[in-house]
Design an enzyme around this catalytic site. Structure first.
Site, PDB file in Angstrom:
ATOM      1  N   ARG A 114      25.086  -3.484 -13.772  1.00 23.63           N
ATOM      2  CA  ARG A 114      25.055  -2.059 -13.441  1.00 23.63           C
ATOM      3  C   ARG A 114      24.045  -1.761 -12.331  1.00 23.63           C
ATOM      4  O   ARG A 114      24.328  -0.983 -11.413  1.00 23.63           O
ATOM      5  CB  ARG A 114      24.741  -1.256 -14.704  1.00 23.63           C
ATOM      6  N   SER A 265       1.415  11.565   9.277  1.00 21.18           N
ATOM      7  CA  SER A 265       0.095  10.999   9.036  1.00 21.18           C
ATOM      8  C   SER A 265      -0.819  12.109   8.545  1.00 21.18           C
ATOM      9  O   SER A 265      -0.791  13.223   9.071  1.00 21.18           O
ATOM     10  CB  SER A 265      -0.479  10.379  10.315  1.00 21.18           C
ATOM     11  N   LYS A 271       1.323  11.167  15.174  1.00 20.82           N
ATOM     12  CA  LYS A 271       2.044   9.948  14.805  1.00 20.82           C
ATOM     13  C   LYS A 271       3.394  10.264  14.172  1.00 20.82           C
ATOM     14  O   LYS A 271       3.546  11.245  13.446  1.00 20.82           O
ATOM     15  CB  LYS A 271       1.210   9.103  13.834  1.00 20.82           C
ATOM     16  N   ASN A 273       5.674   7.886  12.055  1.00 20.55           N
ATOM     17  CA  ASN A 273       5.773   6.554  11.459  1.00 20.55           C
ATOM     18  C   ASN A 273       7.188   6.255  10.971  1.00 20.55           C
ATOM     19  O   ASN A 273       7.820   7.114  10.339  1.00 20.55           O
ATOM     20  CB  ASN A 273       4.811   6.429  10.275  1.00 20.55           C
ATOM     21  N   ARG A 304      15.165 -22.982 -28.065  1.00 21.08           N
ATOM     22  CA  ARG A 304      14.633 -21.624 -27.919  1.00 21.08           C
ATOM     23  C   ARG A 304      13.299 -21.738 -27.216  1.00 21.08           C
ATOM     24  O   ARG A 304      12.410 -22.450 -27.670  1.00 21.08           O
ATOM     25  CB  ARG A 304      14.453 -20.902 -29.259  1.00 21.08           C
TER      26      ARG A 304
END
Length: 372
Positions: A114, A265, A271, A273, A304
């Site tokens: 899944r 930022s 900036k 990013n 086991r």
């Protein structure tokens, strides 16, 4: 969902691997086992129907179940007690001929399938986005870079085609491994002794109930888990490659690509990013250590394992989370990626030609069409 799941792209995969999902899936396996036992005449159809009914209504305190699991070393033991108590007279139809590992391994297989469906969807979406860039920019020249230095020209289309090919190969390999993960039913020592002479029949009916392949007990033969670890690690690496390129190409000094919604930022508002690619890299970077843990845990003792098996449950789920996160964040980056041919052109020496790049792009995309 944890605080960091959305940031690292793990939220959709994490929803398939939550504690609640674990408990629901363990119950699902127990119900399917009761029905398989009834189908083979080991318990009555009425008892199996009663188990199915009470399981649907059972409310489990996940935290309390976790505490109760400490005594026996896994959550199946206290969960079986709860189911048997709730089933009343039909209690003996719960957990017929099985051991805890049968239920846990089979539940893990279902959870992997899944979660992997979400992961594969994001890998496909990222590859589709890379393929679109390859097609659009088939002949867009840019500088190739080797050992960190500018080299001969290439095209952005060929770079993106390489990203696409890697993602497609990783998704195909992962699909083979995940689709082949079978049901686990072996009983206390992997001999199906408690179900004799119907053990093989019960195993096959259980597999059919759950939509899984049947295989002889693989309780201490963990090559399938190792192969899953490797395929997930490769998928994470396939995501890390384009994410790394995008981060580098988006650098101020190059400015050849940028993300549609760049990150802010807190201290430098100028900036922008490439945060989707950054967090894709961050998620993928955690994968190799988890892969190593799973490979190191393949040496199950006798019939086991004493610890190696227990180490798999959280490690497999975490590896799915980080790889799923890498794919999700890379898809976001690639689907919104803005390409700047003008900036690319400034880094290509005048007069240098790019031979065969377009043909190579066509080959990658044509091959992809044939194998999609």
């Amino acid at each position: 969902m944890s605080l960091f799941d959305p940031l690292f792209g793990s939220d959709r995969v994490a929803a398939e691997l939550s504690d609640e999902a674990w408990v629901r899936t363990l119950i699902e396996v127990e119900v399917a086992l009761a029905r398989a036992a009834a189908g083979c005449g080991l318990v009555s159809a009425g008892a199996a129907a009663q188990v199915t009914g009470v399981a649907a209504e059972l409310v489990v305190d996940v935290e309390a179940l976790g505490v109760a699991a400490v005594e026996g070393g896994n959550p199946v033991i206290p969960l079986v007690r709860l189911l048997r108590a709730a089933a009343g007279d039909a209690g003996p139809a719960v957990h017929v001929g099985a051991t805890s590992q049968d239920v846990l391994d089979t539940a893990l297989v279902l959870l992997v399938r899944r979660a992997a469906a979400v992961l594969r969807e994001d890998l496909a979406g990222a590859a589709d986005a890379a393929a679109l860039h390859a097609r659009v920019h088939r002949d867009t020249p840019m500088a190739a870079r080797t050992l960190g230095q500018q080299a001969l020209p290439t095209t952005f289309g060929l770079v993106a085609a390489g990203w696409c090919a890697g993602l497609d190969h990783a998704r195909a390999a992962l699909s083979v491994v995940v689709d082949g993960l079978p049901v686990q039913l072996g009983g206390a020592a992997g001999t199906l002794a408690a179900l004799y002479p119907h053990g093989l029949d019960v195993g096959r009916v259980l597999a059919a109930e759950l939509g899984l392949p049947w295989a002889p007990p693989w309780h201490t033969e963990r090559t399938r888990v190792g192969a899953l670890a490797g395929a997930l690690g490769v998928a994470a690496g396939a995501c890390a490659k384009p994410a790394t390129d995008i981060v580098l190409l988006a650098g101020t000094e190059l400015g050849e690509v940028s993300e549609a919604v760049p990150g802010d930022s807190s201290s430098m508002p100028h900036k922008h990013n490439p945060i989707a690619a950054v967090t894709a890299r961050a998620a993928a970077r955690r994968a190799p250590g988890l892969v190593a843990t799973l490979l190191a845990s393949m040496e199950h003792e006798h019939q086991r394992a004493v610890g190696a098996w227990h180490a798999e449950w959280p490690t497999v789920t975490e590896l799915l989370r980080v790889t799923g996160g890498a794919a999700s964040r890379l898809r976001t980056s690639l689907e919104g990626l803005q390409v700047h041919p003008g900036s690319m052109a400034t880094h290509v020496p005048a007069g240098e030609l790019v031979h065969h790049a377009g043909e190579l792009v066509d080959h990658v995309l044509d091959t992809r069409q044939e194998t999609a």
